[in-house]
Design a protein around this motif. Structure first.
Motif, PDB file in Angstrom:
ATOM      1  N   SER A   1       0.830  -1.189   0.000  1.00 25.31           N
ATOM      2  CA  SER A   1       0.000   0.000   0.000  1.00 25.31           C
ATOM      3  C   SER A   1       0.871   1.248   0.000  1.00 25.31           C
ATOM      4  O   SER A   1       2.047   1.212   0.362  1.00 25.31           O
ATOM      5  CB  SER A   1      -0.914   0.025   1.231  1.00 25.31           C
ATOM      6  N   ALA A   2       0.277   2.377  -0.398  1.00 24.91           N
ATOM      7  CA  ALA A   2       1.019   3.627  -0.469  1.00 24.91           C
ATOM      8  C   ALA A   2       1.488   4.046   0.920  1.00 24.91           C
ATOM      9  O   ALA A   2       0.774   3.915   1.901  1.00 24.91           O
ATOM     10  CB  ALA A   2       0.139   4.720  -1.075  1.00 24.91           C
ATOM     11  N   ASN A   3       2.709   4.565   0.996  1.00 25.79           N
ATOM     12  CA  ASN A   3       3.290   5.044   2.237  1.00 25.79           C
ATOM     13  C   ASN A   3       3.293   6.562   2.214  1.00 25.79           C
ATOM     14  O   ASN A   3       4.050   7.177   1.472  1.00 25.79           O
ATOM     15  CB  ASN A   3       4.715   4.514   2.380  1.00 25.79           C
TER      16      ASN A   3
ATOM     17  N   THR B   1      -1.903   1.188  -6.941  1.00 22.77           N
ATOM     18  CA  THR B   1      -2.499   1.158  -5.601  1.00 22.77           C
ATOM     19  C   THR B   1      -2.364  -0.181  -4.878  1.00 22.77           C
ATOM     20  O   THR B   1      -2.553  -0.237  -3.663  1.00 22.77           O
ATOM     21  CB  THR B   1      -4.002   1.500  -5.655  1.00 22.77           C
ATOM     22  N   LYS B   2      -2.044  -1.240  -5.592  1.00 24.42           N
ATOM     23  CA  LYS B   2      -1.914  -2.558  -4.968  1.00 24.42           C
ATOM     24  C   LYS B   2      -0.473  -3.056  -4.952  1.00 24.42           C
ATOM     25  O   LYS B   2      -0.060  -3.716  -4.015  1.00 24.42           O
ATOM     26  CB  LYS B   2      -2.790  -3.587  -5.703  1.00 24.42           C
ATOM     27  N   PHE B   3       0.263  -2.768  -6.006  1.00 18.10           N
ATOM     28  CA  PHE B   3       1.622  -3.268  -6.126  1.00 18.10           C
ATOM     29  C   PHE B   3       2.663  -2.188  -5.893  1.00 18.10           C
ATOM     30  O   PHE B   3       3.838  -2.387  -6.183  1.00 18.10           O
ATOM     31  CB  PHE B   3       1.827  -3.907  -7.499  1.00 18.10           C
ATOM     32  N   ASN B   4       2.244  -1.053  -5.383  1.00 16.29           N
ATOM     33  CA  ASN B   4       3.163   0.058  -5.163  1.00 16.29           C
ATOM     34  C   ASN B   4       3.789  -0.016  -3.781  1.00 16.29           C
ATOM     35  O   ASN B   4       3.242  -0.613  -2.852  1.00 16.29           O
ATOM     36  CB  ASN B   4       2.418   1.383  -5.310  1.00 16.29           C
ATOM     37  N   SER B   5       4.940   0.631  -3.628  1.00 13.23           N
ATOM     38  CA  SER B   5       5.575   0.757  -2.317  1.00 13.23           C
ATOM     39  C   SER B   5       5.767   2.215  -1.939  1.00 13.23           C
ATOM     40  O   SER B   5       6.392   2.528  -0.935  1.00 13.23           O
ATOM     41  CB  SER B   5       6.935   0.048  -2.310  1.00 13.23           C
ATOM     42  N   SER B   6       5.235   3.123  -2.755  1.00 15.26           N
ATOM     43  CA  SER B   6       5.296   4.554  -2.470  1.00 15.26           C
ATOM     44  C   SER B   6       4.003   5.197  -2.946  1.00 15.26           C
ATOM     45  O   SER B   6       3.159   4.532  -3.569  1.00 15.26           O
ATOM     46  CB  SER B   6       6.501   5.194  -3.170  1.00 15.26           C
TER      47      SER B   6
ATOM     48  N   LEU C   1       8.433  -4.662 -13.599  1.00 14.28           N
ATOM     49  CA  LEU C   1       9.301  -3.918 -14.515  1.00 14.28           C
ATOM     50  C   LEU C   1       9.539  -2.491 -14.060  1.00 14.28           C
ATOM     51  O   LEU C   1      10.628  -1.941 -14.258  1.00 14.28           O
ATOM     52  CB  LEU C   1       8.691  -3.938 -15.918  1.00 14.28           C
ATOM     53  N   ILE C   2       8.530  -1.865 -13.460  1.00 16.59           N
ATOM     54  CA  ILE C   2       8.624  -0.442 -13.128  1.00 16.59           C
ATOM     55  C   ILE C   2       8.681  -0.213 -11.624  1.00 16.59           C
ATOM     56  O   ILE C   2       8.312   0.859 -11.140  1.00 16.59           O
ATOM     57  CB  ILE C   2       7.460   0.338 -13.760  1.00 16.59           C
ATOM     58  N   LYS C   3       9.158  -1.161 -10.867  1.00 14.39           N
ATOM     59  CA  LYS C   3       9.100  -1.068  -9.405  1.00 14.39           C
ATOM     60  C   LYS C   3       9.822   0.157  -8.857  1.00 14.39           C
ATOM     61  O   LYS C   3       9.441   0.689  -7.813  1.00 14.39           O
ATOM     62  CB  LYS C   3       9.642  -2.348  -8.763  1.00 14.39           C
ATOM     63  N   LYS C   4      10.854   0.656  -9.544  1.00 13.47           N
ATOM     64  CA  LYS C   4      11.561   1.839  -9.033  1.00 13.47           C
ATOM     65  C   LYS C   4      10.691   3.075  -9.082  1.00 13.47           C
ATOM     66  O   LYS C   4      10.962   4.059  -8.384  1.00 13.47           O
ATOM     67  CB  LYS C   4      12.851   2.077  -9.812  1.00 13.47           C
ATOM     68  N   TYR C   5       9.628   3.043  -9.908  1.00 12.55           N
ATOM     69  CA  TYR C   5       8.774   4.210 -10.054  1.00 12.55           C
ATOM     70  C   TYR C   5       7.540   4.162  -9.158  1.00 12.55           C
ATOM     71  O   TYR C   5       6.797   5.116  -9.065  1.00 12.55           O
ATOM     72  CB  TYR C   5       8.308   4.330 -11.509  1.00 12.55           C
ATOM     73  N   ILE C   6       7.290   3.011  -8.534  1.00 13.73           N
ATOM     74  CA  ILE C   6       6.070   2.866  -7.755  1.00 13.73           C
ATOM     75  C   ILE C   6       6.349   2.477  -6.316  1.00 13.73           C
ATOM     76  O   ILE C   6       5.480   2.238  -5.543  1.00 13.73           O
ATOM     77  CB  ILE C   6       5.135   1.837  -8.406  1.00 13.73           C
TER      78      ILE C   6
END
Length: 297
Positions: A18-20, A77-82, A292-297
């Protein structure tokens, strides 16, 4: 060129995140068609930390309805870390440029018009400029599905026609680069010849559409490579949608989906209608794109 990644991966489990709110916001500007749209209106309520998609209320509106998240909903919103604020300019029915290919419906906002909206409202110094920077913003493009659907049976060389489409496509990408975009994600056209709608058409039609899609995607990869080579300060990633589409349709039970052709409102169908992936299908796409885009999310 900082980075060029041509990427396609098989589905695998990925934990939810979830978003931090303690982290700085990241920005995602998205362009495309009904496979991406959430019904965002650039002059409506804007994305914010408490409302990352702005308008309409999450998950928005698409051809599957008002309670059917798409891949971009899930990724952000589900796979994000930011915290990711999404300005989703994608519009149902969009083509690259209505002057080249169009359904003939003036209200549909092509990629050209979506780009105009971005430049008028979200670019530096404009009315709704949210404060994004080159270093914290992702720009994604999933376009061409409608261009091919409308034009694949036209007379003449589809290779030459695809070249026209993609030249225009990357003129628009260039205009977004010109105002500061540096991180790009491009998605290929999936095998829409396998949609329930296309399965009702003659085999010859499906074979031709498959060939045209393959040519478009090959030319897209070449254009992406050329763009990256001539812009040494960009990071460019390509997500090939075909492997996940074929995996789900070839082995639907592996993904909790009943079969490859059923459509409707169920949570276990691949399609919500004759031409659009269900929310369950979008979930599988999202899992792969997120990696693929984990650095952006």
């Amino acid at each position: 060129m900082k980075n060029l990644t041509l990427f396609a991966i098989a589905a695998s489990a990925l934990p939810f995140a979830s978003a931090n709110s303690n982290r700085s916001s990241k920005y995602w500007f998205s362009f495309g068609d009904s496979y991406t749209t959430t019904g965002f209106n650039v002059t409506g309520v804007q994305p914010s930390p408490s409302n990352p998609f702005g308008n309409p209320a999450y998950p928005g509106v698409n051809t599957c309805g008002t309670d059917s998240p798409t891949w971009i909903n899930y990724v952000a919103t589900k796979f994000n870390s930011s915290l990711v604020q999404v300005y989703n300019h994608a519009y149902s029915g969009a083509t690259v440029d209505a002057a080249i290919v169009s359904y003939g419906i003036p209200e549909i906002r092509s990629l050209k018009q979506q780009t105009d909206d971005f430049l008028a409202f979200d670019a530096p110094g404009k009315q709704y400029y949210p404060g994004w920077k080159s270093s914290n913003s992702l720009f994604s493009f999933w376009i061409g599905i409608n261009d091919i659907n409308i034009s694949y049976t036209r007379n003449g060389s589809y290779t030459e026609f695809d070249k026209v489409l993609l030249n225009r496509y990357f003129e628009l990408v260039q205009s977004i680069y010109n105002v500061g975009a540096r991180d790009f994600l491009f998605l290929t056209i999936p095998p829409v010849e396998r949609t329930p709608f296309m399965l009702t058409t003659p085999v010859a039609n499906r074979t031709l559409e498959h060939e045209v899609i393959a040519d478009y995607n090959q030319q897209l990869l070449r254009k992406v490579s050329s763009f990256a080579a001539s812009h040494r300060d960009v990071t460019v990633k390509v997500y090939d949608t075909r492997p996940i589409f074929n995996a789900v349709l070839d082995h639907p039970s592996n993904y909790g989906i009943v079969d490859a052709v059923s459509y409707g409102n169920g949570s276990d169908v691949a399609w919500c209608n004759e031409y659009h992936p269900s929310s369950a299908f979008h979930f599988q796409i999202a899992k792969e794109v997120a990696k693929l885009i984990k650095k952006y999310i």
